[in-house]
Design an enzyme around this catalytic site. Structure first.
Site, PDB file in Angstrom:
ATOM      1  N   THR A 105      -8.416   6.652  -1.908  1.00 21.66           N
ATOM      2  CA  THR A 105      -9.778   6.112  -2.025  1.00 21.66           C
ATOM      3  C   THR A 105     -10.792   7.220  -1.762  1.00 21.66           C
ATOM      4  O   THR A 105     -11.908   7.170  -2.245  1.00 21.66           O
ATOM      5  CB  THR A 105     -10.002   4.955  -1.031  1.00 21.66           C
ATOM      6  OG1 THR A 105      -9.437   5.323   0.232  1.00 21.66           O
ATOM      7  CG2 THR A 105      -9.355   3.678  -1.524  1.00 21.66           C
TER       8      THR A 105
ATOM      9  N   LYS B 125     -14.531   8.440  -3.541  1.00 24.77           N
ATOM     10  CA  LYS B 125     -15.775   8.802  -2.842  1.00 24.77           C
ATOM     11  C   LYS B 125     -16.281  10.148  -3.338  1.00 24.77           C
ATOM     12  O   LYS B 125     -17.482  10.330  -3.584  1.00 24.77           O
ATOM     13  CB  LYS B 125     -15.552   8.836  -1.324  1.00 24.77           C
ATOM     14  CG  LYS B 125     -15.248   7.467  -0.760  1.00 24.77           C
ATOM     15  CD  LYS B 125     -14.701   7.498   0.653  1.00 24.77           C
ATOM     16  CE  LYS B 125     -14.028   6.153   0.935  1.00 24.77           C
ATOM     17  NZ  LYS B 125     -13.124   6.172   2.077  1.00 24.77           N
TER      18      LYS B 125
ATOM     19  N   LYS C  82       0.925  14.196   1.207  1.00 26.77           N
ATOM     20  CA  LYS C  82      -0.444  14.459   0.740  1.00 26.77           C
ATOM     21  C   LYS C  82      -0.648  15.956   0.482  1.00 26.77           C
ATOM     22  O   LYS C  82      -1.636  16.377  -0.087  1.00 26.77           O
ATOM     23  CB  LYS C  82      -1.460  13.931   1.743  1.00 26.77           C
ATOM     24  CG  LYS C  82      -1.399  12.392   1.919  1.00 26.77           C
ATOM     25  CD  LYS C  82      -2.464  11.871   2.864  1.00 26.77           C
ATOM     26  CE  LYS C  82      -2.289  10.412   3.249  1.00 26.77           C
ATOM     27  NZ  LYS C  82      -2.926   9.454   2.338  1.00 26.77           N
TER      28      LYS C  82
ATOM     29  N   LYS D 239      -8.289  13.778   4.730  1.00 28.16           N
ATOM     30  CA  LYS D 239      -7.450  12.577   4.710  1.00 28.16           C
ATOM     31  C   LYS D 239      -6.474  12.714   5.868  1.00 28.16           C
ATOM     32  O   LYS D 239      -6.382  13.786   6.462  1.00 28.16           O
ATOM     33  CB  LYS D 239      -6.696  12.441   3.390  1.00 28.16           C
ATOM     34  CG  LYS D 239      -6.004  13.736   2.935  1.00 28.16           C
ATOM     35  CD  LYS D 239      -5.337  13.600   1.584  1.00 28.16           C
ATOM     36  CE  LYS D 239      -6.249  13.760   0.404  1.00 28.16           C
ATOM     37  NZ  LYS D 239      -6.458  12.544  -0.367  1.00 28.16           N
ATOM     38  N   ARG D 240      -5.731  11.637   6.176  1.00 22.21           N
ATOM     39  CA  ARG D 240      -4.727  11.790   7.223  1.00 22.21           C
ATOM     40  C   ARG D 240      -3.745  12.892   6.854  1.00 22.21           C
ATOM     41  O   ARG D 240      -3.495  13.138   5.671  1.00 22.21           O
ATOM     42  CB  ARG D 240      -3.975  10.459   7.429  1.00 22.21           C
ATOM     43  CG  ARG D 240      -4.774   9.404   8.150  1.00 22.21           C
ATOM     44  CD  ARG D 240      -5.175   9.854   9.550  1.00 22.21           C
ATOM     45  NE  ARG D 240      -4.031  10.076  10.405  1.00 22.21           N
ATOM     46  CZ  ARG D 240      -3.531   9.180  11.254  1.00 22.21           C
ATOM     47  NH1 ARG D 240      -4.080   7.988  11.370  1.00 22.21           N
ATOM     48  NH2 ARG D 240      -2.492   9.463  12.009  1.00 22.21           N
TER      49      ARG D 240
ATOM     50  N   HIS E   7       0.800  -1.235   0.000  1.00 23.65           N
ATOM     51  CA  HIS E   7       0.000   0.000   0.000  1.00 23.65           C
ATOM     52  C   HIS E   7       0.825   1.272   0.000  1.00 23.65           C
ATOM     53  O   HIS E   7       0.261   2.359   0.112  1.00 23.65           O
ATOM     54  CB  HIS E   7      -0.906   0.049   1.231  1.00 23.65           C
ATOM     55  CG  HIS E   7      -1.992  -0.967   1.215  1.00 23.65           C
ATOM     56  ND1 HIS E   7      -3.242  -0.700   0.721  1.00 23.65           N
ATOM     57  CD2 HIS E   7      -2.013  -2.251   1.610  1.00 23.65           C
ATOM     58  CE1 HIS E   7      -3.997  -1.784   0.841  1.00 23.65           C
ATOM     59  NE2 HIS E   7      -3.270  -2.747   1.364  1.00 23.65           N
TER      60      HIS E   7
HETATM   61  C1  H2P Z   1      -2.797   3.872   2.156  1.00 22.26           C
HETATM   62  C2  H2P Z   1      -2.219   4.594   0.943  1.00 22.26           C
HETATM   63  C3  H2P Z   1      -3.327   5.070   0.016  1.00 22.26           C
HETATM   64  C4  H2P Z   1      -4.186   3.871  -0.381  1.00 22.26           C
HETATM   65  C5  H2P Z   1      -4.664   3.151   0.864  1.00 22.26           C
HETATM   66  C6  H2P Z   1      -5.429   1.899   0.525  1.00 22.26           C
HETATM   67  C7  H2P Z   1      -1.694   3.322   3.040  1.00 22.26           C
HETATM   68  O1  H2P Z   1      -3.713   4.686   2.853  1.00 22.26           O
HETATM   69  O2  H2P Z   1      -1.429   5.669   1.329  1.00 22.26           O
HETATM   70  O3  H2P Z   1      -2.793   5.657  -1.135  1.00 22.26           O
HETATM   71  O4  H2P Z   1      -5.290   4.301  -1.128  1.00 22.26           O
HETATM   72  O5  H2P Z   1      -3.580   2.761   1.679  1.00 22.26           O
HETATM   73  O6  H2P Z   1      -4.717   1.117  -0.383  1.00 22.26           O
HETATM   74  P1  H2P Z   1      -3.590   5.944   3.816  1.00 22.26           P
HETATM   75  O7  H2P Z   1      -2.532   6.800   3.298  1.00 22.26           O
HETATM   76  O8  H2P Z   1      -4.917   6.634   3.760  1.00 22.26           O
HETATM   77  O9  H2P Z   1      -3.305   5.382   5.176  1.00 22.26           O
END
Ligand code: H2P
Length: 812
Positions: free
Chosen positions: A653, A657, A551, A545-546, A356
């Protein structure tokens, strides 16, 4: 499928109130009422899930096990009622019993067992796996405290504990008889029995009990039921009576507290890891309990583990559950007595890995000593895996250490979890096309060259039933009118039919009206919660978002400061009035992220105090961003900020949305934005900024943020103001320094200054487009119409076909 009526539900609910809480309706508080409703739905789901489990057993179906340290479930009452097809009768039953249904739904705490996108993705996938009738189980930890509650005090984030279980446990079914024992520490020795057979003797370890608390998962329009199994950590010894009776009370309960600390709290870090022993213990506790539980059931069913890989696939969500690999090896070797090769074959045909993130600071590397100390047998197995892999790599790359070293599993006193996954998993997937390419081209380049067939892509998706139908009922009604009733609920591609209406003035104006109404509803909620009055005539420009530097919430703020300065310098400066909405939690230890939150609040404050901004510019930081807040905000959003440095956001994601709710994206070609752009075309998205390869090239050449500061007077003025501050006595010279000179690291690591101008231009284009309601509504319509591929149902079909090899529900 049985259709429950209002009357039946009223009877069931009053029955629960009497039997479980000893109250009649008249005496029940809304908390009793919430729990009674939850228990009624839980019963229905339980019945279904047990039937599903029977069918899986009888038909010997292959099962999916989705392991994730995070499941950001949010609220369940409405969701379950919706999926079970009882949303309307349940509302009526609640009202019929003298309670307010909306208040009751609103009283439910979010199950915040996750940080952000990764945890929310797992929750969406559970819904789709169940809806698509895949026999699947989710596994995680039953954290007593989920992601912290955020308060903003004097512009700064304060974290408060999130005790969700008070009400949330109504959804959980404890199954004491399925408790597993997890071992920590101790000593391992080799032993040979009288026949000369080798055995591993593990002594002197501490035991932590893992008690499953199961959450029922309902699918939409199906009788299929799945479970989310949450492990709760318990001590096998209530208190040490010897110590207790000798007056050492605290010491007597210490061991219990130690054991229970494992499921106490979710680590509030996303895209970052810290090599803390409690976190390692959480990970092992979780995977050991999970693997033992899967194996136990399999053994009971089949009497052998030889066919284990044929009947199960284990998907690990990021590297956090990687210890599943050596744990399954341990059981096959030590408990089943299999030889290494056979055990390895089974493991490497069972486990698949989703990556991820490509951020270096998020790729887990555990210090060798920690693993040696707490997991001595796992350590031995890791050494063996690592040695064998290294030999194979050395052969393959003809001893080229420049290839072998970066791919090694144990190296420099650390265990690299991603490399272990790449070595042992039969499939490795990224979460968007661009991200999967970067994995192949860059992060796992040499592994890809050696085993290209292992690598694949599954672009993320969201539960479109929750994120469109349920949270945006007016839009849902419009879609039903235009796209063949409720067809899109199981066939998200049907959203395409909306495209026929792109020139239909009636539909476009209805779409505009829905957005306007949703903005008002959201503003009314914000006013009730915080007293802040949002300007609903302005463009709702949203970044939620976080908080993370990649970001680039800071880029958004720099642009707002720029707008403010322009407005002050020229009262006739023509720009589309904007209400900027931010929502973001910062990891408690991430100082820069917390500073950025404070900066947003300083700017918000300055803007709010300045009469010149009235009706033109507004900045609001929404406290405690969470799933249930997002459900209110998405339908009201118009411009979606997806502005990460290209190459850094694996997918995103939230972007999906927003798109599904008709917000238009302003974004970089990063993560799934790339695929959004592909389906939308240039005319339905506002793209800006460097592309991923340009970012890489610029860094390669030696990026100098200072040059942008020198050459762009507007940008310079913005950064200079950071040094001075915003009227509340707080200066942000630290942030300015970080951008211009670095602060121990590279200057402006995420290239905000390089992208500033192009971001500003994209905002200008967005503002202009908004001034033409017809054009804007058309863009919104196209976004909704083409969002079908971002439904989690599509992602799960991809997983089922390309990785899991399991059948899915056929669509009529
Ligand atoms: C992470 C990634 C996102 C990805 C999400 C799900 C770790 O989420 O950074 O780009 O869409 O996984 O695959 P997040 O940054 O929101 O914690």
């Amino acid at each position: 499928m049985h259709k429950y009526t209002k009357k039946e539900l009223m009877t069931l609910i009053t029955g629960k109130l009497r039997r479980n809480f000893g109250r009649d309706v008249e005496e029940a508080t809304s908390l009793h009422m919430f729990k009674a409703c939850a228990l009624v739905l839980r019963d229905i789901m339980s019945e279904r899930q047990m039937k599903t489990a029977d069918r899986v057993a009888v038909e010997h179906l292959r099962q999916v096990h989705y392991l994730s340290l995070e499941f950001l479930m949010g609220r369940s009452l409405m969701k379950n009622a919706y999926n079970l097809g009882v949303a309307e009768p349940l509302k009526q039953a609640i009202e019929g019993l003298g309670f307010s249904a909306p208040d009751l739904f609103e009283a439910e705490p979010d199950a915040g067992l996750g940080n952000g996108g990764l945890g929310r993705l797992a929750a969406c996938y559970l819904d789709s796996m169940t809806t698509l009738e895949i026999p699947a189980t989710g596994y995680s930890i039953c954290y007593e405290l989920g992601i912290f509650k955020q308060k903003i005090v004097d512009g700064q984030q304060v974290e408060l504990p999130d005790n969700w279980l008070g009400l949330g446990d109504a959804w959980l079914i404890p199954k004491m008889d399925e408790t597993e024992e997890v071992r920590f520490g101790g000593k391992v020795e080799d032993e040979w029995d009288a026949l000369g057979r080798h055995r591993v003797k593990h002594t002197g370890y501490d035991v932590v009990l893992a008690v499953p608390k199961d959450m029922e998962i309902a699918g939409y329009g199906t009788e299929h039921g799945n479970l989310l199994r949450l492990w709760d950590a318990n001590s096998p010894t209530p208190v040490d009576m010897n110590l207790f009776s000798s007056g050492q009370y605290l010491k007597a309960v210490e061991q219990r507290a130690m054991a229970e600390s494992i499921s106490k709290v979710l680590y509030p870090e996303d895209n970052h890891y810290e090599g803390k022993s409690l976190r390692l213990k959480q990970q092992y506790f979780f995977v050991s309990a999970t693997i033992q539980s899967i194996v136990r059931k399999h053994r009971a069913e089949y009497g052998t583990l030889r066919n284990f890989h044929l009947k199960h696939v284990i998907q690990i969500n990021d590297t956090h559950p990687t210890l599943a690999i050596p744990e399954l090896m341990r059981i096959l070797l030590d408990e089943e007595g299999y030889g290494w090769d056979e055990a390895w074959y089974i493991v490497t045909h069972t486990i698949a890995y989703t990556n991820h993130t490509v951020l270096a600071e998020a790729l887990e590397r555990w210090p060798q000593q920690l693993i040696e100390k707490w997991l001595p047998r796992i350590w031995q197995i890791l050494i063996e895996i690592s040695n064998r892999y290294q030999r194979a790599l050395t052969d393959y790359f003809h001893g080229d250490l420049s290839k072998v070293a970066p791919m090694a599993i144990i190296w420099g006193g650390e265990v690299r979890m991603a490399n272990l996954c790449v070595c042992a998993c039969f499939k490795i997937n990224g979460v968007s096309a661009l991200h999967s390419d970067i994995l192949k081209r860059d992060v796992f380049h040499d592994a890809y060259a050696r085993t290209p067939d292992k690598f694949t892509n599954v672009t993320n998706g969201i539960d479109h039933r929750r994120w469109l139908s349920e949270c945006n009922p007016e839009l849902d009604a419009l879609i039903r009118d235009c796209c063949g009733k409720d067809k899109y609920l199981l066939q998200p591609d049907a959203l395409k039919e909306l495209e026929q209406y792109r020139d239909d003035a009636g539909v476009l104006s209805r779409l505009g009206q829905i957005k306007a109404d949703n903005k008002k509803a959201f503003a009314a909620w914000v006013a009730r919660e915080s007293g802040v009055i949002l300007n609903t005539d302005a463009l709702f420009d949203v970044q939620v978002k976080r908080l993370h530097e990649y970001k680039r919430q800071l880029l958004n703020v720099l642009h707002i400061i720029y707008l403010y300065q322009r407005m002050k310098a020229d009262p006739h400066f023509d720009f589309t009035p904007r209400t900027y909405l931010f929502g973001a939690k910062a990891a408690p230890g991430y100082a820069v992220a917390k500073r950025i939150i404070r900066l947003i609040n300083s700017v918000a404050d300055m803007v709010a105090r300045d009469p010149a901004c009235k009706d033109r510019l507004q900045v609001v930081f929404l406290e405690n961003y969470r799933v249930s807040l997002a459900e209110k905000l998405m339908p009201a959003s118009e411009l979606s900020e997806q502005i990460s440095t290209a190459g850094k956001e694996a997918s995103g994601t939230g972007n999906m949305k927003f798109m599904m709710n008709g917000a238009v994206t302003i974004g970089t070609l990063d993560g799934a934005n790339v695929e959004m752009h592909q389906v939308l075309g240039d005319e339905n998205i506002f793209l800006f900024g460097l592309k991923a390869h340009e970012v890489a090239e610029m860094k390669q050449k030696g990026y100098k943020s200072y040059e942008y500061y020198v050459h762009n007077p507007e940008l310079r003025a913005v950064i200079d103001q950071l040094n001075v501050g915003f009227g509340d006595g707080v200066a942000y010279d630290d942030i300015a320094r970080r951008l211009l000179f670095g602060d121990g690291g590279p200057a402006d690591e995420y290239l905000l200054l390089a992208d500033f101008e192009s971001y500003r231009d994209a905002h200008q284009r967005a503002g202009l487009a908004y001034q033409d309601p017809k054009r804007w509504n058309q863009m919104a319509l196209m976004n909704i119409a083409r969002s079908g591929i971002f439904a989690a149902d599509r992602s799960i079909r991809d997983y089922a076909r390309d990785i899991w090899n399991v059948p899915v529900r056929a669509l009529k």
